[in-house]
Design an enzyme around this catalytic site. Sequence first.
Site, PDB file in Angstrom:
ATOM      1  N   ASP A  69       0.847  -1.196   0.000  1.00  0.00           N
ATOM      2  CA  ASP A  69       0.000   0.000   0.000  1.00  0.00           C
ATOM      3  C   ASP A  69       0.880   1.242   0.000  1.00  0.00           C
ATOM      4  O   ASP A  69       2.023   1.218   0.475  1.00  0.00           O
ATOM      5  CB  ASP A  69      -0.977   0.005   1.172  1.00  0.00           C
ATOM      6  CG  ASP A  69      -0.393  -0.583   2.453  1.00  0.00           C
ATOM      7  OD1 ASP A  69       0.828  -0.777   2.534  1.00  0.00           O
ATOM      8  OD2 ASP A  69      -1.164  -0.847   3.386  1.00  0.00           O
ATOM      9  N   CYS A  94       1.927   4.832   9.174  1.00  0.00           N
ATOM     10  CA  CYS A  94       1.492   3.431   9.242  1.00  0.00           C
ATOM     11  C   CYS A  94       2.470   2.502   8.529  1.00  0.00           C
ATOM     12  O   CYS A  94       2.175   1.337   8.318  1.00  0.00           O
ATOM     13  CB  CYS A  94       0.085   3.285   8.655  1.00  0.00           C
ATOM     14  SG  CYS A  94      -0.792   1.819   9.242  1.00  0.00           S
ATOM     15  N   HIS A  96       3.679   2.598   5.371  1.00  0.00           N
ATOM     16  CA  HIS A  96       3.546   2.290   3.955  1.00  0.00           C
ATOM     17  C   HIS A  96       4.805   2.645   3.166  1.00  0.00           C
ATOM     18  O   HIS A  96       5.040   2.079   2.099  1.00  0.00           O
ATOM     19  CB  HIS A  96       2.324   2.998   3.370  1.00  0.00           C
ATOM     20  CG  HIS A  96       1.031   2.555   3.982  1.00  0.00           C
ATOM     21  ND1 HIS A  96      -0.196   3.009   3.537  1.00  0.00           N
ATOM     22  CD2 HIS A  96       0.751   1.694   5.001  1.00  0.00           C
ATOM     23  CE1 HIS A  96      -1.157   2.454   4.264  1.00  0.00           C
ATOM     24  NE2 HIS A  96      -0.606   1.666   5.159  1.00  0.00           N
ATOM     25  N   GLU A 128      -5.696   3.462   3.619  1.00  0.00           N
ATOM     26  CA  GLU A 128      -6.217   4.120   4.824  1.00  0.00           C
ATOM     27  C   GLU A 128      -7.631   4.667   4.601  1.00  0.00           C
ATOM     28  O   GLU A 128      -8.306   5.016   5.556  1.00  0.00           O
ATOM     29  CB  GLU A 128      -5.279   5.258   5.243  1.00  0.00           C
ATOM     30  CG  GLU A 128      -3.861   4.828   5.605  1.00  0.00           C
ATOM     31  CD  GLU A 128      -3.800   4.000   6.888  1.00  0.00           C
ATOM     32  OE1 GLU A 128      -4.814   3.921   7.608  1.00  0.00           O
ATOM     33  OE2 GLU A 128      -2.737   3.414   7.160  1.00  0.00           O
ATOM     34  N   HIS A 154       2.698  -6.171   6.998  1.00  0.00           N
ATOM     35  CA  HIS A 154       2.450  -4.895   7.659  1.00  0.00           C
ATOM     36  C   HIS A 154       3.466  -4.750   8.784  1.00  0.00           C
ATOM     37  O   HIS A 154       3.696  -5.691   9.542  1.00  0.00           O
ATOM     38  CB  HIS A 154       1.033  -4.834   8.225  1.00  0.00           C
ATOM     39  CG  HIS A 154       0.556  -3.422   8.437  1.00  0.00           C
ATOM     40  ND1 HIS A 154       1.163  -2.557   9.331  1.00  0.00           N
ATOM     41  CD2 HIS A 154      -0.441  -2.716   7.861  1.00  0.00           C
ATOM     42  CE1 HIS A 154       0.550  -1.385   9.290  1.00  0.00           C
ATOM     43  NE2 HIS A 154      -0.435  -1.453   8.401  1.00  0.00           N
ATOM     44  N   HIS A 347       0.069   4.752  13.459  1.00  0.00           N
ATOM     45  CA  HIS A 347      -0.752   5.974  13.435  1.00  0.00           C
ATOM     46  C   HIS A 347      -0.318   6.977  14.508  1.00  0.00           C
ATOM     47  O   HIS A 347      -1.100   7.846  14.888  1.00  0.00           O
ATOM     48  CB  HIS A 347      -2.243   5.641  13.578  1.00  0.00           C
ATOM     49  CG  HIS A 347      -2.807   4.899  12.411  1.00  0.00           C
ATOM     50  ND1 HIS A 347      -4.134   4.969  12.043  1.00  0.00           N
ATOM     51  CD2 HIS A 347      -2.238   4.067  11.502  1.00  0.00           C
ATOM     52  CE1 HIS A 347      -4.346   4.217  10.975  1.00  0.00           C
ATOM     53  NE2 HIS A 347      -3.197   3.652  10.632  1.00  0.00           N
TER      54      HIS A 347
END
EC number: 3.5.1.47
Length: 375
Positions: A69, A94, A96, A128, A154, A347
């Site tokens: 992502d 996050c 990415h 997101e 992730h 976040h």
Amino acid sequence: MDISQFAALRRELHKIPELGFQEVKTQAFLLRYIESLPQEHLEIKTWKTGIFVKVKGKKPTKTIGYRADIDGLPITEETEYEFSSTHEGLMHACGHDFHMSIGLGILTHFANHPIDDNLLFIFQPAEEGPGGAQPMLESEIMKEWKPDQIVALHIAPEYPVGSIAVKEGILFANTSELFIDLKGKGGHAAYPHNTNDMVVAACQLVSQLQTIVARNVDPLDSAVITVGKITAGTVQNIIAERARIEGTIRTLSPESMARVKERIEAIVKGVEVGYQCETVIDYGCMYHQVYNNHDMTKEFMTFARAQEEVEVIECQKAMTGEDFGYMLKEIPGFMFWLGVNSPYGLHHSKLQPDEKAIEVAISLITRYFEMKGIA
């Protein structure tokens, strides 16, 4: 392969976070790099602000996919990085930027050393919000190049570098945004009997919403309803005519999500009658659960445990959401957590993942794809 090259790419990407479907600079940066690679085995197609890159295999029998992502978050960065965000109010909070640089590292290897099977690299926008996986999955490009298996990762701040965390079955929850607008009748604070106060209605509604998980969800199941924001009124001596509630719903089964929404709608109808107001419910962005294919995940865990530099942790499911779940609904595969050892979580404005994890991930997935891609 000079792994530090991909940490450097991560830093450049970290500077230019962009919101979902606005990733114009990010897409251009990725394309410049991808087009600098040997093109003999590559085929590149763009989709909105995303990118598909096919690495043609030498004698393919299947296609293996990797998804990264690419969007950022509306968070003002508070790290002390020399390469902090140059876009005010936006941050890659996050990870990415990590996901993209890892994807570029794996792609670089296979552009130079193709395997028997095809590989498909998907650089996906809008994870997101408002959600890029489902429309990308429905695109004509994906229909033409749809992989037989798909993998994603992730970053996980809570795990040390050198570790991955994964499990068979459900990994992340079903998620839905929740917006409820209430409209009553405003007026002077001295004459409440002539009004329908939406501050009171909203407060009562929030309290009632919190009974749903306690009384309408199976105790052996899991669900969360969180109200994160309430707005109402203008000044202290005017009774509010309007109120807005904003929150999130998370469940570990699609059936529980449907049940929770059914109860929300019933409770909101009751508030309409009780407080003589109008209401509108909007579920906004909804993500399907991330459900890891049992056989493929088990095989990957066995493979990863055989790699000396990787520690495999069998983790618990989490109530986080990820729109990669839509891809796993249609394509067998799995997602795993990559340990990055940050004192600040996802976040968070001070998230600082350890870049040594980039090398770990590139090496692990490259070898896994080499193992899987032998005809």
